[in-house]
Design a protein around this motif. Structure first.
Motif, PDB file in Angstrom:
ATOM      1  N   CYS A 242       0.852  -1.191   0.000  1.00 32.40           N
ATOM      2  CA  CYS A 242       0.000   0.000   0.000  1.00 32.40           C
ATOM      3  C   CYS A 242       0.892   1.247   0.000  1.00 32.40           C
ATOM      4  N   CYS A 245      -0.269   4.048   3.094  1.00 33.62           N
ATOM      5  CA  CYS A 245       0.196   3.986   4.491  1.00 33.62           C
ATOM      6  C   CYS A 245       1.513   3.225   4.656  1.00 33.62           C
ATOM      7  N   TRP A 247       1.899  -0.085   4.291  1.00 29.24           N
ATOM      8  CA  TRP A 247       1.707  -1.491   4.672  1.00 29.24           C
ATOM      9  C   TRP A 247       2.171  -2.411   3.544  1.00 29.24           C
ATOM     10  N   CYS A 256      -5.767  -2.435   0.962  1.00 29.65           N
ATOM     11  CA  CYS A 256      -4.930  -2.413   2.154  1.00 29.65           C
ATOM     12  C   CYS A 256      -5.777  -2.741   3.392  1.00 29.65           C
ATOM     13  N   CYS A 259      -5.647   0.801   5.718  1.00 31.56           N
ATOM     14  CA  CYS A 259      -6.305   2.062   5.335  1.00 31.56           C
ATOM     15  C   CYS A 259      -7.335   1.902   4.224  1.00 31.56           C
TER      16      CYS A 259
HETATM   17 ZN   LIG Z   1      -2.692   1.335   3.518  1.00 29.48          ZN
END
Ligand SMILES: [Zn+2]
Length: 364
Positions: A242, A245, A247, A256, A259
Protein backbone atom coordinates in the motif's frame (compact mmCIF):
# COMPACT_ATOMS: atom_id res chain seq x y z
CA UNK A 1 42.00 1.05 -31.45
CA UNK A 2 44.63 2.60 -29.14
CA UNK A 3 45.43 0.32 -26.23
CA UNK A 4 47.00 0.63 -22.82
CA UNK A 5 48.14 -2.11 -20.48
CA UNK A 6 46.79 -2.59 -16.96
CA UNK A 7 46.75 -5.34 -14.36
CA UNK A 8 43.66 -6.85 -12.76
CA UNK A 9 44.02 -9.65 -10.27
CA UNK A 10 46.83 -11.85 -11.60
CA UNK A 11 46.33 -11.05 -15.26
CA UNK A 12 47.77 -8.39 -17.54
CA UNK A 13 45.28 -6.73 -19.83
CA UNK A 14 45.34 -4.55 -22.88
CA UNK A 15 42.27 -2.33 -22.82
CA UNK A 16 41.03 0.47 -25.12
CA UNK A 17 42.74 3.71 -24.19
CA UNK A 18 39.60 5.87 -24.11
CA UNK A 19 37.93 8.09 -21.52
CA UNK A 20 34.47 6.81 -22.33
CA UNK A 21 33.59 3.68 -24.29
CA UNK A 22 31.58 4.23 -27.47
CA UNK A 23 29.12 1.89 -29.14
CA UNK A 24 30.82 -0.92 -31.02
CA UNK A 25 34.02 -0.52 -29.01
CA UNK A 26 35.27 -3.08 -26.50
CA UNK A 27 34.24 -2.15 -22.99
CA UNK A 28 36.36 -2.59 -19.87
CA UNK A 29 34.60 -1.61 -16.67
CA UNK A 30 36.98 -1.04 -13.73
CA UNK A 31 33.99 -0.85 -11.32
CA UNK A 32 33.26 -4.53 -11.99
CA UNK A 33 36.72 -5.58 -10.68
CA UNK A 34 34.98 -5.93 -7.32
CA UNK A 35 32.52 -8.45 -8.76
CA UNK A 36 35.17 -10.26 -10.79
CA UNK A 37 37.15 -10.71 -7.56
CA UNK A 38 34.05 -12.33 -6.05
CA UNK A 39 33.58 -14.45 -9.19
CA UNK A 40 37.10 -15.90 -9.03
CA UNK A 41 36.43 -16.97 -5.42
CA UNK A 42 33.12 -18.53 -6.52
CA UNK A 43 34.97 -20.36 -9.32
CA UNK A 44 37.40 -21.70 -6.69
CA UNK A 45 34.46 -23.46 -5.04
CA UNK A 46 33.01 -25.03 -8.22
CA UNK A 47 34.59 -28.49 -7.81
CA UNK A 48 32.87 -28.86 -4.40
CA UNK A 49 29.54 -27.47 -5.63
CA UNK A 50 29.43 -29.56 -8.80
CA UNK A 51 31.17 -32.58 -7.33
CA UNK A 52 33.53 -32.61 -10.29
CA UNK A 53 37.29 -32.53 -10.75
CA UNK A 54 38.61 -29.03 -11.42
CA UNK A 55 40.12 -30.15 -14.76
CA UNK A 56 36.78 -31.55 -15.94
CA UNK A 57 34.78 -28.35 -15.41
CA UNK A 58 33.95 -26.49 -18.63
CA UNK A 59 33.15 -22.81 -18.23
CA UNK A 60 31.93 -20.13 -20.62
CA UNK A 61 32.46 -16.39 -20.39
CA UNK A 62 29.64 -15.70 -22.82
CA UNK A 63 30.11 -11.94 -23.34
CA UNK A 64 33.81 -11.70 -22.76
CA UNK A 65 34.72 -8.19 -24.10
CA UNK A 66 38.44 -7.86 -23.11
CA UNK A 67 38.49 -11.48 -21.90
CA UNK A 68 39.24 -10.39 -18.33
CA UNK A 69 36.82 -12.77 -16.58
CA UNK A 70 37.84 -15.79 -18.63
CA UNK A 71 41.54 -15.06 -18.16
CA UNK A 72 41.08 -14.69 -14.41
CA UNK A 73 39.04 -17.92 -14.17
CA UNK A 74 41.90 -19.76 -15.87
CA UNK A 75 44.84 -18.09 -14.16
CA UNK A 76 43.42 -17.61 -10.65
CA UNK A 77 40.86 -20.42 -10.29
CA UNK A 78 42.31 -22.95 -12.76
CA UNK A 79 38.94 -23.42 -14.42
CA UNK A 80 39.02 -24.31 -18.12
CA UNK A 81 37.16 -21.36 -19.64
CA UNK A 82 36.02 -20.54 -23.16
CA UNK A 83 35.80 -16.85 -24.03
CA UNK A 84 33.22 -15.63 -26.52
CA UNK A 85 32.21 -12.25 -27.85
CA UNK A 86 30.09 -11.40 -30.89
CA UNK A 87 32.12 -8.24 -31.51
CA UNK A 88 35.11 -9.07 -33.80
CA UNK A 89 37.10 -6.25 -32.17
CA UNK A 90 36.62 -7.96 -28.80
CA UNK A 91 37.65 -11.37 -30.12
CA UNK A 92 40.87 -9.93 -31.55
CA UNK A 93 41.60 -8.07 -28.29
CA UNK A 94 41.04 -11.28 -26.26
CA UNK A 95 43.63 -13.00 -28.50
CA UNK A 96 46.14 -10.23 -27.67
CA UNK A 97 45.39 -10.58 -23.96
CA UNK A 98 45.82 -14.32 -24.17
CA UNK A 99 49.31 -13.90 -25.64
CA UNK A 100 50.59 -11.46 -23.04
CA UNK A 101 49.47 -13.83 -20.26
CA UNK A 102 50.85 -17.00 -21.86
CA UNK A 103 47.53 -18.75 -21.45
CA UNK A 104 45.77 -21.25 -23.68
CA UNK A 105 42.08 -20.64 -24.12
CA UNK A 106 39.37 -21.23 -26.70
CA UNK A 107 38.08 -17.97 -28.20
CA UNK A 108 35.05 -17.59 -30.45
CA UNK A 109 33.44 -14.66 -32.22
CA UNK A 110 29.79 -15.73 -32.25
CA UNK A 111 26.42 -14.83 -30.85
CA UNK A 112 26.52 -16.16 -27.26
CA UNK A 113 23.15 -17.88 -27.80
CA UNK A 114 24.57 -19.95 -30.66
CA UNK A 115 27.61 -21.01 -28.62
CA UNK A 116 25.38 -22.13 -25.73
CA UNK A 117 22.94 -23.98 -28.03
CA UNK A 118 25.78 -25.93 -29.63
CA UNK A 119 27.87 -26.76 -26.54
CA UNK A 120 27.54 -28.02 -22.98
CA UNK A 121 28.98 -25.96 -20.13
CA UNK A 122 29.08 -26.65 -16.38
CA UNK A 123 29.57 -23.00 -15.49
CA UNK A 124 28.21 -20.06 -17.47
CA UNK A 125 28.94 -16.42 -16.74
CA UNK A 126 26.71 -13.84 -18.42
CA UNK A 127 27.79 -10.26 -17.83
CA UNK A 128 25.85 -8.10 -20.31
CA UNK A 129 25.23 -4.40 -20.54
CA UNK A 130 21.50 -4.48 -19.76
CA UNK A 131 19.37 -7.54 -19.17
CA UNK A 132 20.69 -11.13 -19.08
CA UNK A 133 17.21 -12.44 -19.98
CA UNK A 134 18.00 -12.73 -23.70
CA UNK A 135 20.62 -15.39 -22.99
CA UNK A 136 18.95 -17.50 -20.32
CA UNK A 137 16.94 -19.83 -22.53
CA UNK A 138 20.12 -20.89 -24.35
CA UNK A 139 21.97 -21.19 -21.02
CA UNK A 140 19.25 -23.55 -19.72
CA UNK A 141 19.76 -25.83 -22.74
CA UNK A 142 23.54 -25.77 -22.36
CA UNK A 143 23.79 -27.12 -18.81
CA UNK A 144 24.36 -30.85 -18.29
CA UNK A 145 22.59 -32.50 -15.32
CA UNK A 146 24.10 -29.98 -12.90
CA UNK A 147 25.66 -26.60 -13.43
CA UNK A 148 26.33 -23.19 -12.01
CA UNK A 149 25.21 -19.83 -13.34
CA UNK A 150 26.49 -16.35 -12.68
CA UNK A 151 24.70 -13.34 -14.14
CA UNK A 152 24.66 -9.55 -14.03
CA UNK A 153 21.61 -7.36 -14.67
CA UNK A 154 22.19 -3.65 -15.16
CA UNK A 155 18.60 -2.86 -16.16
CA UNK A 156 17.60 -2.06 -12.58
CA UNK A 157 15.21 0.76 -13.61
CA UNK A 158 12.59 -1.66 -15.00
CA UNK A 159 13.25 -4.29 -12.30
CA UNK A 160 12.98 -1.78 -9.45
CA UNK A 161 9.72 -0.22 -10.59
CA UNK A 162 10.77 2.90 -12.53
CA UNK A 163 9.51 1.30 -15.76
CA UNK A 164 6.88 -1.29 -14.72
CA UNK A 165 5.65 -2.05 -18.25
CA UNK A 166 9.18 -2.70 -19.51
CA UNK A 167 9.58 -5.10 -16.59
CA UNK A 168 6.31 -6.82 -17.48
CA UNK A 169 7.35 -7.30 -21.11
CA UNK A 170 10.91 -8.36 -20.31
CA UNK A 171 10.45 -10.42 -17.14
CA UNK A 172 6.72 -11.28 -17.16
CA UNK A 173 6.11 -9.47 -13.85
CA UNK A 174 4.93 -5.87 -13.45
CA UNK A 175 7.23 -4.13 -10.98
CA UNK A 176 6.47 -1.24 -8.64
CA UNK A 177 8.71 0.95 -6.49
CA UNK A 178 8.26 0.42 -2.75
CA UNK A 179 10.93 1.19 -0.11
CA UNK A 180 12.36 -2.34 -0.60
CA UNK A 181 12.77 -1.84 -4.38
CA UNK A 182 16.26 -3.39 -4.56
CA UNK A 183 15.06 -6.64 -3.05
CA UNK A 184 11.86 -6.65 -5.08
CA UNK A 185 13.92 -6.06 -8.25
CA UNK A 186 16.37 -8.89 -7.60
CA UNK A 187 13.50 -11.23 -6.65
CA UNK A 188 11.66 -10.39 -9.88
CA UNK A 189 14.86 -11.22 -11.79
CA UNK A 190 15.27 -14.53 -9.91
CA UNK A 191 11.55 -15.36 -10.30
CA UNK A 192 11.70 -14.79 -14.03
CA UNK A 193 14.81 -16.96 -14.36
CA UNK A 194 13.18 -19.75 -12.35
CA UNK A 195 10.04 -19.68 -14.51
CA UNK A 196 12.11 -19.80 -17.66
CA UNK A 197 14.18 -22.75 -16.40
CA UNK A 198 11.16 -24.65 -15.02
CA UNK A 199 10.00 -25.26 -18.63
CA UNK A 200 13.03 -27.50 -19.03
CA UNK A 201 12.51 -29.12 -15.60
CA UNK A 202 15.56 -27.26 -14.32
CA UNK A 203 15.75 -25.70 -10.88
CA UNK A 204 17.82 -22.69 -9.87
CA UNK A 205 18.97 -22.53 -6.26
CA UNK A 206 20.30 -19.04 -5.47
CA UNK A 207 23.68 -19.14 -3.67
CA UNK A 208 24.51 -15.43 -3.62
CA UNK A 209 22.34 -12.49 -4.70
CA UNK A 210 23.33 -8.88 -4.21
CA UNK A 211 22.73 -5.38 -5.43
CA UNK A 212 25.56 -2.89 -5.76
CA UNK A 213 25.59 0.56 -7.34
CA UNK A 214 23.15 0.18 -10.27
CA UNK A 215 23.28 -3.52 -10.96
CA UNK A 216 22.42 -6.95 -9.57
CA UNK A 217 24.53 -10.10 -9.45
CA UNK A 218 23.02 -13.55 -8.94
CA UNK A 219 24.93 -16.82 -8.54
CA UNK A 220 23.04 -20.09 -8.38
CA UNK A 221 23.18 -23.83 -8.81
CA UNK A 222 21.34 -25.48 -11.69
CA UNK A 223 19.88 -28.98 -11.29
CA UNK A 224 17.62 -31.03 -13.51
CA UNK A 225 14.71 -32.80 -11.84
CA UNK A 226 10.95 -32.43 -11.53
CA UNK A 227 10.80 -32.69 -7.72
CA UNK A 228 13.18 -29.80 -7.15
CA UNK A 229 11.32 -27.61 -9.64
CA UNK A 230 7.98 -28.39 -7.96
CA UNK A 231 9.45 -27.51 -4.55
CA UNK A 232 10.79 -24.25 -5.97
CA UNK A 233 7.40 -23.32 -7.44
CA UNK A 234 5.84 -23.77 -3.98
CA UNK A 235 8.08 -20.94 -2.76
CA UNK A 236 6.27 -18.47 -5.01
CA UNK A 237 3.69 -16.24 -3.43
CA UNK A 238 2.04 -12.86 -3.64
CA UNK A 239 3.25 -9.67 -2.06
CA UNK A 240 0.98 -6.65 -1.74
CA UNK A 241 2.01 -3.08 -0.99
CA UNK A 242 0.00 0.00 0.00
CA UNK A 243 1.61 3.23 -1.16
CA UNK A 244 -0.76 5.26 1.02
CA UNK A 245 0.20 3.99 4.49
CA UNK A 246 3.27 1.85 3.68
CA UNK A 247 1.71 -1.49 4.67
CA UNK A 248 3.06 -4.58 2.95
CA UNK A 249 2.31 -8.25 3.34
CA UNK A 250 3.19 -11.63 1.85
CA UNK A 251 -0.39 -12.22 0.72
CA UNK A 252 -2.74 -11.19 -2.05
CA UNK A 253 -4.62 -8.10 -0.85
CA UNK A 254 -6.16 -5.92 -3.51
CA UNK A 255 -7.14 -3.46 -0.76
CA UNK A 256 -4.93 -2.41 2.15
CA UNK A 257 -6.14 -4.08 5.41
CA UNK A 258 -5.12 -0.95 7.35
CA UNK A 259 -6.31 2.06 5.33
CA UNK A 260 -8.45 0.45 2.62
CA UNK A 261 -6.48 1.98 -0.29
CA UNK A 262 -5.91 0.07 -3.52
CA UNK A 263 -2.63 -1.86 -3.39
CA UNK A 264 0.01 -2.89 -5.90
CA UNK A 265 0.78 -6.60 -5.93
CA UNK A 266 2.74 -9.24 -7.81
CA UNK A 267 3.64 -12.92 -7.56
CA UNK A 268 7.32 -13.62 -6.98
CA UNK A 269 9.75 -16.13 -5.49
CA UNK A 270 9.78 -15.63 -1.70
CA UNK A 271 12.30 -18.34 -0.74
CA UNK A 272 15.98 -18.07 0.18
CA UNK A 273 18.18 -15.97 -2.10
CA UNK A 274 21.40 -16.63 -0.18
CA UNK A 275 23.07 -19.90 0.79
CA UNK A 276 24.75 -19.29 4.17
CA UNK A 277 26.96 -22.43 4.01
CA UNK A 278 28.26 -21.33 0.64
CA UNK A 279 28.85 -17.79 1.94
CA UNK A 280 30.98 -19.15 4.79
CA UNK A 281 33.20 -21.02 2.30
CA UNK A 282 33.31 -17.98 0.03
CA UNK A 283 34.43 -15.78 2.91
CA UNK A 284 37.40 -18.09 3.59
CA UNK A 285 38.47 -17.88 -0.06
CA UNK A 286 38.30 -14.06 0.13
CA UNK A 287 40.37 -13.97 3.30
CA UNK A 288 43.01 -16.11 1.60
CA UNK A 289 43.16 -13.70 -1.36
CA UNK A 290 42.90 -10.63 0.87
CA UNK A 291 39.81 -9.24 -0.88
CA UNK A 292 38.77 -6.99 2.03
CA UNK A 293 35.91 -4.96 0.49
CA UNK A 294 34.41 -8.04 -1.09
CA UNK A 295 34.60 -9.93 2.21
CA UNK A 296 32.86 -7.03 3.96
CA UNK A 297 29.91 -7.35 1.57
CA UNK A 298 29.72 -11.09 2.17
CA UNK A 299 29.87 -10.50 5.95
CA UNK A 300 26.95 -8.06 5.72
CA UNK A 301 24.89 -10.59 3.74
CA UNK A 302 25.80 -13.42 6.14
CA UNK A 303 24.47 -11.39 9.05
CA UNK A 304 21.15 -10.55 7.36
CA UNK A 305 18.14 -12.39 8.79
CA UNK A 306 16.44 -14.50 6.14
CA UNK A 307 13.04 -12.79 6.01
CA UNK A 308 12.05 -11.30 2.70
CA UNK A 309 11.31 -7.64 1.97
CA UNK A 310 13.25 -5.20 4.08
CA UNK A 311 11.86 -2.02 5.63
CA UNK A 312 13.53 1.31 4.97
CA UNK A 313 13.32 2.89 8.43
CA UNK A 314 13.25 6.45 6.99
CA UNK A 315 10.23 5.55 4.84
CA UNK A 316 8.45 3.77 7.68
CA UNK A 317 9.07 6.63 10.16
CA UNK A 318 7.74 9.14 7.60
CA UNK A 319 4.65 7.02 6.91
CA UNK A 320 4.03 6.65 10.67
CA UNK A 321 4.39 10.45 11.07
CA UNK A 322 7.26 9.96 13.53
CA UNK A 323 10.76 11.42 13.83
CA UNK A 324 13.48 9.27 12.28
CA UNK A 325 14.71 6.85 14.91
CA UNK A 326 18.26 5.45 14.95
CA UNK A 327 18.42 2.14 13.10
CA UNK A 328 20.55 0.54 15.87
CA UNK A 329 17.84 1.40 18.42
CA UNK A 330 15.05 -0.09 16.30
CA UNK A 331 17.03 -3.32 15.87
CA UNK A 332 17.84 -3.42 19.61
CA UNK A 333 14.18 -2.86 20.59
CA UNK A 334 12.95 -5.53 18.18
CA UNK A 335 15.50 -8.07 19.45
CA UNK A 336 14.66 -7.34 23.09
CA UNK A 337 11.02 -8.08 22.30
CA UNK A 338 11.91 -11.46 20.83
CA UNK A 339 11.92 -10.56 17.11
CA UNK A 340 14.73 -11.28 14.71
CA UNK A 341 16.23 -8.17 13.16
CA UNK A 342 19.32 -7.11 11.23
CA UNK A 343 20.62 -4.53 8.79
CA UNK A 344 20.69 -5.40 5.08
CA UNK A 345 23.26 -4.80 2.33
CA UNK A 346 20.36 -3.70 0.06
CA UNK A 347 20.01 -0.29 1.75
CA UNK A 348 22.01 1.49 4.49
CA UNK A 349 18.90 2.80 6.27
CA UNK A 350 16.92 -0.45 6.14
CA UNK A 351 16.28 -3.43 8.38
CA UNK A 352 15.16 -7.01 7.87
CA UNK A 353 12.90 -8.49 10.51
CA UNK A 354 10.21 -11.08 11.08
CA UNK A 355 8.05 -8.41 12.76
CA UNK A 356 4.97 -7.49 10.73
CA UNK A 357 4.37 -3.95 9.48
CA UNK A 358 1.87 -3.31 12.28
CA UNK A 359 4.31 -4.58 14.93
CA UNK A 360 7.16 -2.52 13.51
CA UNK A 361 5.05 0.66 13.57
CA UNK A 362 4.61 0.18 17.34
CA UNK A 363 8.39 0.23 17.83
CA UNK A 364 8.73 3.38 15.77
ZN1 LIG B 1 -2.69 1.33 3.52
Amino acid sequence: MKLREIKEGKVKLKIPNVEKSEEGEVFYNPIMTFDRNISTCVADLLPEILNKKRNDIKALDALSATGVRALRYIKESEINTWANDANPKAASLIKKNLKINNIEMKITNEDANIIMRKNKFDFIDIDPFGSPIYFLDSAARSFPKEGFLSITATDTAPLCGTYPKVCLRRYGIESFKPDYYNELGIRILISSMMKMFSRYEISLTPYLSYSRRHYFRVYGKIERGVKRVNREMKEFGYISHCFNCGWRGASLNQKCPICGSKTKFCEIYLGEIQNKTFLNSLKKKMEKRMFVKEKNLIDKIREEVSFSLYYDTHYICKKAGKQIKKIENIIKDLKESGFKASRTHFCPTAIKTNASFEELIKFI
